[in-house]
Design a protein around this motif. Structure first.
Motif, PDB file in Angstrom:
ATOM      1  N   ASP A   1       0.816  -1.229   0.000  1.00 39.47           N
ATOM      2  CA  ASP A   1       0.000   0.000   0.000  1.00 39.47           C
ATOM      3  C   ASP A   1       0.843   1.270   0.000  1.00 39.47           C
ATOM      4  N   THR A   2       1.872   1.306   0.837  1.00 35.29           N
ATOM      5  CA  THR A   2       2.530   2.593   1.092  1.00 35.29           C
ATOM      6  C   THR A   2       4.049   2.588   1.024  1.00 35.29           C
ATOM      7  N   ARG A   3       4.675   1.436   0.771  1.00 32.43           N
ATOM      8  CA  ARG A   3       6.143   1.367   0.825  1.00 32.43           C
ATOM      9  C   ARG A   3       6.815   2.398  -0.081  1.00 32.43           C
ATOM     10  N   LYS A   4       6.362   2.532  -1.294  1.00 34.69           N
ATOM     11  CA  LYS A   4       7.028   3.415  -2.268  1.00 34.69           C
ATOM     12  C   LYS A   4       6.439   4.828  -2.286  1.00 34.69           C
ATOM     13  N   THR A   5       5.509   5.099  -1.399  1.00 36.70           N
ATOM     14  CA  THR A   5       4.868   6.424  -1.386  1.00 36.70           C
ATOM     15  C   THR A   5       4.982   7.022   0.011  1.00 36.70           C
ATOM     16  N   PHE A   6       3.889   7.078   0.719  1.00 36.20           N
ATOM     17  CA  PHE A   6       3.812   7.743   2.012  1.00 36.20           C
ATOM     18  C   PHE A   6       4.858   7.247   3.008  1.00 36.20           C
ATOM     19  N   THR A   7       4.966   5.936   3.176  1.00 39.49           N
ATOM     20  CA  THR A   7       5.874   5.396   4.184  1.00 39.49           C
ATOM     21  C   THR A   7       7.332   5.694   3.830  1.00 39.49           C
ATOM     22  N   ASP A   8       7.661   5.667   2.555  1.00 43.19           N
ATOM     23  CA  ASP A   8       9.021   5.999   2.144  1.00 43.19           C
ATOM     24  C   ASP A   8       9.365   7.443   2.499  1.00 43.19           C
ATOM     25  N   HIS A   9       8.418   8.356   2.285  1.00 42.55           N
ATOM     26  CA  HIS A   9       8.636   9.763   2.651  1.00 42.55           C
ATOM     27  C   HIS A   9       8.732   9.920   4.172  1.00 42.55           C
ATOM     28  N   LEU A  10       7.880   9.207   4.891  1.00 38.68           N
ATOM     29  CA  LEU A  10       7.899   9.260   6.353  1.00 38.68           C
ATOM     30  C   LEU A  10       9.231   8.737   6.878  1.00 38.68           C
ATOM     31  N   TYR A  11       9.674   7.614   6.359  1.00 35.76           N
ATOM     32  CA  TYR A  11      10.957   7.022   6.757  1.00 35.76           C
ATOM     33  C   TYR A  11      12.097   8.020   6.549  1.00 35.76           C
ATOM     34  N   THR A  12      12.141   8.631   5.375  1.00 33.89           N
ATOM     35  CA  THR A  12      13.193   9.594   5.065  1.00 33.89           C
ATOM     36  C   THR A  12      13.159  10.771   6.033  1.00 33.89           C
ATOM     37  N   ALA A  13      11.973  11.277   6.334  1.00 29.41           N
ATOM     38  CA  ALA A  13      11.845  12.410   7.262  1.00 29.41           C
ATOM     39  C   ALA A  13      12.336  12.036   8.665  1.00 29.41           C
TER      40      ALA A  13
ATOM     41  N   SER B   1       9.961   3.366  20.362  1.00 26.24           N
ATOM     42  CA  SER B   1       8.653   3.865  19.939  1.00 26.24           C
ATOM     43  C   SER B   1       8.257   3.149  18.655  1.00 26.24           C
ATOM     44  N   TRP B   2       6.975   3.253  18.349  1.00 27.83           N
ATOM     45  CA  TRP B   2       6.445   2.597  17.157  1.00 27.83           C
ATOM     46  C   TRP B   2       5.541   3.574  16.419  1.00 27.83           C
ATOM     47  N   VAL B   3       5.620   3.538  15.105  1.00 26.57           N
ATOM     48  CA  VAL B   3       4.706   4.282  14.246  1.00 26.57           C
ATOM     49  C   VAL B   3       4.018   3.235  13.376  1.00 26.57           C
ATOM     50  N   VAL B   4       2.688   3.193  13.451  1.00 26.20           N
ATOM     51  CA  VAL B   4       1.912   2.240  12.674  1.00 26.20           C
ATOM     52  C   VAL B   4       1.101   3.013  11.642  1.00 26.20           C
ATOM     53  N   VAL B   5       1.337   2.708  10.370  1.00 29.01           N
ATOM     54  CA  VAL B   5       0.626   3.370   9.276  1.00 29.01           C
ATOM     55  C   VAL B   5      -0.533   2.457   8.855  1.00 29.01           C
ATOM     56  N   PHE B   6      -1.749   2.878   9.195  1.00 33.03           N
ATOM     57  CA  PHE B   6      -2.945   2.124   8.822  1.00 33.03           C
ATOM     58  C   PHE B   6      -3.418   2.593   7.452  1.00 33.03           C
ATOM     59  N   SER B   7      -3.244   1.746   6.461  1.00 33.01           N
ATOM     60  CA  SER B   7      -3.705   2.042   5.109  1.00 33.01           C
ATOM     61  C   SER B   7      -4.959   1.217   4.851  1.00 33.01           C
ATOM     62  N   GLU B   8      -5.538   1.392   3.678  1.00 36.42           N
ATOM     63  CA  GLU B   8      -6.801   0.713   3.368  1.00 36.42           C
ATOM     64  C   GLU B   8      -6.703  -0.808   3.453  1.00 36.42           C
ATOM     65  N   LYS B   9      -5.567  -1.365   3.141  1.00 38.86           N
ATOM     66  CA  LYS B   9      -5.441  -2.823   3.124  1.00 38.86           C
ATOM     67  C   LYS B   9      -4.598  -3.376   4.268  1.00 38.86           C
ATOM     68  N   TYR B  10      -4.308  -2.541   5.261  1.00 39.40           N
ATOM     69  CA  TYR B  10      -3.490  -2.975   6.396  1.00 39.40           C
ATOM     70  C   TYR B  10      -4.071  -4.241   7.039  1.00 39.40           C
ATOM     71  N   ALA B  11      -5.356  -4.256   7.298  1.00 37.59           N
ATOM     72  CA  ALA B  11      -5.989  -5.369   8.020  1.00 37.59           C
ATOM     73  C   ALA B  11      -6.087  -6.641   7.180  1.00 37.59           C
ATOM     74  N   PHE B  12      -5.806  -6.558   5.885  1.00 39.81           N
ATOM     75  CA  PHE B  12      -5.800  -7.761   5.056  1.00 39.81           C
ATOM     76  C   PHE B  12      -4.533  -8.592   5.291  1.00 39.81           C
ATOM     77  N   SER B  13      -3.531  -7.990   5.904  1.00 41.57           N
ATOM     78  CA  SER B  13      -2.261  -8.667   6.130  1.00 41.57           C
ATOM     79  C   SER B  13      -2.199  -9.269   7.532  1.00 41.57           C
ATOM     80  N   SER B  14      -2.130 -10.595   7.601  1.00 46.08           N
ATOM     81  CA  SER B  14      -1.990 -11.234   8.910  1.00 46.08           C
ATOM     82  C   SER B  14      -0.647 -10.861   9.539  1.00 46.08           C
ATOM     83  N   TRP B  15       0.392 -10.628   8.717  1.00 44.54           N
ATOM     84  CA  TRP B  15       1.685 -10.186   9.240  1.00 44.54           C
ATOM     85  C   TRP B  15       1.545  -8.846   9.959  1.00 44.54           C
ATOM     86  N   CYS B  16       0.859  -7.895   9.323  1.00 46.38           N
ATOM     87  CA  CYS B  16       0.671  -6.575   9.937  1.00 46.38           C
ATOM     88  C   CYS B  16      -0.111  -6.689  11.232  1.00 46.38           C
TER      89      CYS B  16
END
Length: 175
Positions: A26-38, A72-87
């Motif tokens: 959902d977010t690796r190459k978009t939002f989360t990548d920008h968040l990680y960099t910041a 600390s932990w940052v959890v990014v809840f995207s539209e398909k987060y709950a579809f992943s048993s790993w998440c």
């Protein structure tokens, strides 16, 4: 909170400042990548699954270690987060650590709203329907019961984290 100020007074026992939990597709190459960099640009050490897990290592044990060794932990809840048993398994582990310590958990609701997570409606409802159908097909009664108990744990974890103060980035927000 100033840079590197710990929520837990024994911060020297942590290897990472932040554990970043997200649904990769959902977010690796978009939002989360920008968040990680910041976060990294602020001088913090971040555990992110594709950065910290060595090839050939057991993914689950590496994730558990990363969660336990983060202050600390940052959890990014995207539209398909709950579809992943790993998440969802990660979220349960994060909440167990949080509830046994004085560490920070920041939920980010990306293209969603906390009430969707809390009420488990919309995409979350669809995800749990999928998990339940998959688990109900298990032929071993004990294993099926364990799997259904796991779903209850996931539901509880989502409801708990949705009640925390977090950040919301609705559809259309570029973050």
């Amino acid at each position: 909170m100033p840079k590197h100020e710990s929520v837990d007074s024994s911060s020297d026992k942590y290897k990472y400042d932040v554990f970043l939990s997200f649904r990769g597709e959902d977010t690796r190459k978009t939002f989360t990548d920008h968040l990680y960099t910041a976060i990294v640009n602020e001088g913090l050490i971040v555990f992110r699954d594709n950065e910290e897990i060595e090839r050939g290592e057991t993914i689950k044990s590496e994730l558990e270690e990363g969660i336990q060794e983060s202050r600390s932990w940052v959890v990014v809840f995207s539209e398909k987060y709950a579809f992943s048993s790993w998440c969802l398994d990660e979220l349960v582990m994060i909440l167990q650590c949080k509830n046994n310590s004085n560490r920070l958990l920041l939920p980010i609701f990306y293209h969603g709203h906390p009430s969707d997570i809390r009420k488990q409606s919309g995409f979350v409802s669809q995800a749990f329907y999928m998990h339940e159908q998959k688990f109900k097909s298990e032929v071993d009664d004990t294993r099926r019961k364990d799997m259904m108990d796991k779903i209850k744990g996931w539901r509880t974890a989502l409801a708990e984290v949705a009640n925390l103060a977090g950040m919301t980035f609705p559809n259309g927000t570029n973050g």
